[in-house]
Write a protein that holds these residues in place. Structure first.
Motif, PDB file in Angstrom:
ATOM      1  N   GLU A  76       0.837  -1.326   0.104  1.00 55.85           N
ATOM      2  CA  GLU A  76       0.100  -0.072  -0.102  1.00 55.85           C
ATOM      3  C   GLU A  76       0.768   1.206   0.002  1.00 55.85           C
ATOM      4  O   GLU A  76       0.615   2.093  -0.876  1.00 55.85           O
ATOM      5  N   PRO A 130      -2.632   2.733  11.388  1.00 52.97           N
ATOM      6  CA  PRO A 130      -3.989   2.106  11.483  1.00 52.97           C
ATOM      7  C   PRO A 130      -4.080   1.227  12.712  1.00 52.97           C
ATOM      8  O   PRO A 130      -3.301   0.082  13.176  1.00 52.97           O
ATOM      9  N   GLU A 132      -5.725  -2.005  14.754  1.00 52.02           N
ATOM     10  CA  GLU A 132      -5.909  -3.235  14.366  1.00 52.02           C
ATOM     11  C   GLU A 132      -6.839  -3.842  15.660  1.00 52.02           C
ATOM     12  O   GLU A 132      -6.572  -3.675  16.530  1.00 52.02           O
ATOM     13  N   ARG A 173      -9.241  -4.754   5.593  1.00 50.78           N
ATOM     14  CA  ARG A 173      -9.130  -3.275   5.648  1.00 50.78           C
ATOM     15  C   ARG A 173     -10.563  -2.780   5.593  1.00 50.78           C
ATOM     16  O   ARG A 173     -11.283  -3.169   4.860  1.00 50.78           O
ATOM     17  N   VAL A 174     -10.676  -1.805   6.647  1.00 46.62           N
ATOM     18  CA  VAL A 174     -12.111  -1.284   6.881  1.00 46.62           C
ATOM     19  C   VAL A 174     -11.775   0.336   6.985  1.00 46.62           C
ATOM     20  O   VAL A 174     -11.069   0.743   7.544  1.00 46.62           O
ATOM     21  N   ALA A 175     -12.501   0.976   6.193  1.00 47.77           N
ATOM     22  CA  ALA A 175     -12.448   2.276   6.234  1.00 47.77           C
ATOM     23  C   ALA A 175     -13.389   3.028   7.281  1.00 47.77           C
ATOM     24  O   ALA A 175     -14.806   2.881   6.964  1.00 47.77           O
ATOM     25  N   GLU A 178     -12.124   9.525   7.469  1.00 52.39           N
ATOM     26  CA  GLU A 178     -11.557  10.098   6.340  1.00 52.39           C
ATOM     27  C   GLU A 178     -10.012   9.617   6.395  1.00 52.39           C
ATOM     28  O   GLU A 178      -9.594   9.904   7.737  1.00 52.39           O
ATOM     29  N   ARG A 180      -6.034   8.071   6.236  1.00 55.81           N
ATOM     30  CA  ARG A 180      -5.355   6.939   6.568  1.00 55.81           C
ATOM     31  C   ARG A 180      -5.836   6.668   8.086  1.00 55.81           C
ATOM     32  O   ARG A 180      -5.872   5.747   8.762  1.00 55.81           O
ATOM     33  N   GLN A 181      -6.151   7.852   9.001  1.00 55.51           N
ATOM     34  CA  GLN A 181      -6.430   7.763  10.382  1.00 55.51           C
ATOM     35  C   GLN A 181      -7.636   7.028  10.568  1.00 55.51           C
ATOM     36  O   GLN A 181      -7.898   6.638  11.826  1.00 55.51           O
ATOM     37  N   THR A 183      -8.476   4.400   8.951  1.00 57.99           N
ATOM     38  CA  THR A 183      -8.652   2.925   8.587  1.00 57.99           C
ATOM     39  C   THR A 183      -8.218   1.906   9.513  1.00 57.99           C
ATOM     40  O   THR A 183      -7.494   2.219  10.647  1.00 57.99           O
ATOM     41  N   VAL A 184      -9.062   0.860   9.484  1.00 56.99           N
ATOM     42  CA  VAL A 184      -9.167  -0.080  10.843  1.00 56.99           C
ATOM     43  C   VAL A 184      -8.638  -1.440   9.898  1.00 56.99           C
ATOM     44  O   VAL A 184      -9.193  -1.619   8.931  1.00 56.99           O
ATOM     45  N   TYR A 185      -7.837  -2.126  10.789  1.00 50.17           N
ATOM     46  CA  TYR A 185      -7.640  -3.750  10.139  1.00 50.17           C
ATOM     47  C   TYR A 185      -8.402  -4.539  11.188  1.00 50.17           C
ATOM     48  O   TYR A 185      -7.979  -4.367  12.288  1.00 50.17           O
TER      49      TYR A 185
END
Length: 294
Positions: A76, A130, A132, A173-175, A178, A180-181, A183-185
């Motif tokens: 990424e 991100p 997790e 990967r879950v948005a 807004e 990258r902050q 983003t949740v894995y």
């Protein structure tokens, strides 16, 4: 530098799924800690073999590994750097031979490409990593896909769709907001199953076959994760024989219409509670075979 995954399994880069799977099984048996009495070198080799198979048995991960080598997990960030350079821009990544050596190629541009590239990488590092979360699912849920609800800070709840075909250690990967902050894995853990063992997209199970069906032939019903299927047992089937049920395994991640196979190993069940007449029949069989060597 980490060992090349293809070299670890002893296969060529163009090896098919079956060849990769067979090489993994052979090496896993050879280096399994239980077989080697806890030998540390074998245990470390066993871990490396499993990591190599985890990547090469997954088409998506294998494609990224072939492209980026040891840096495949950072695809990424690499592709984000490529995108920042724009069409025909200064940045291009290539991996030579999949051995972890990387080449950064720069074209003509008005700014110093090295300054732009590493300035951007610095910004990436300063951003929060991100978040997790872990999710434990059953093999049936990994087969069908499922949903988990995450409890986020400030009382927020996030519904996560886990797609069919995920394996142990898969990251979804879950948005959640807004940039990258947000983003949740979700790191998936697949629970062990009482009936099926999984290797990539393939499943393995044992099936009981009555002695008379093993000798004379017959038909048994084999449970799968989707339903039950009929399996024809040929006459004189030996204990331990393995049958392949094509397309009855796990779905491929992001290609749920493509599925692995189910391998059923025969476990011949000897009869108990025989009547005298039935014992006499077995005695007749033994008497008739005396001297035949079978």
């Amino acid at each position: 530098m980490a060992a090349n995954y293809y070299d670890l399994l002893g296969v060529a880069r163009d090896a098919g799924d079956k060849e990769v799977r067979q090489a993994y099984r052979k090496l896993a048996r050879e280096h399994h800690p239980d077989v080697n009495g806890g030998d540390e070198a074998s245990e470390e080799k066993f871990k490396q073999i499993n990591e190599a198979y985890r990547v090469l048995s997954d088409p998506d991960k294998r494609q990224k590994y072939d492209k980026y080598g040891d840096n495949w997990a950072n695809w990424e960030q690499i592709e984000a750097a490529q995108a920042r350079s724009g069409p025909g821009g200064n940045f291009r990544w290539s991996n030579l031979g999949g051995d972890g050596d990387a080449v950064f190629t720069f074209g003509d541009g008005g700014s110093n490409p090295f300054e732009d590239l590493f300035a951007n990488f610095g910004q990436e590092r300063r951003r929060p990593a991100p978040v997790e979360y872990s999710a434990s699912i059953t093999l049936e849920e990994a087969f069908r896909g499922t949903i988990r609800v995450l409890e986020l800070p400030q009382g927020r709840r996030l519904e996560v769709k886990i797609p069919p075909g995920v394996d142990d250690g898969s990251r979804v990967r879950v948005a959640a907001g807004e940039g990258r902050q947000g983003t949740v894995y979700v790191v998936v853990s697949v629970e062990k199953h009482a009936r099926f063992q999984r290797e990539g997209r393939d499943l393995y199970t044992d099936v009981e076959v009555p002695l008379e069906d093993a000798v004379l032939g017959g038909e048994i019903t084999v449970p799968t994760l989707a339903s039950r299927v009929a399996l024809t047992i040929p006459p004189e089937t030996q204990n331990g024989r393995r049958f392949r049920l094509a397309g009855q395994g796990m779905p491929e991640l992001r290609k749920s219409d493509q599925r692995g196979d189910l391998f059923a190993t025969v476990n011949v069940k000897l009869p108990t509670g025989l009547s005298q007449d039935q014992r006499d029949l077995f005695q007749q069989l033994r008497d008739s075979r005396d001297g035949q060597g079978g």
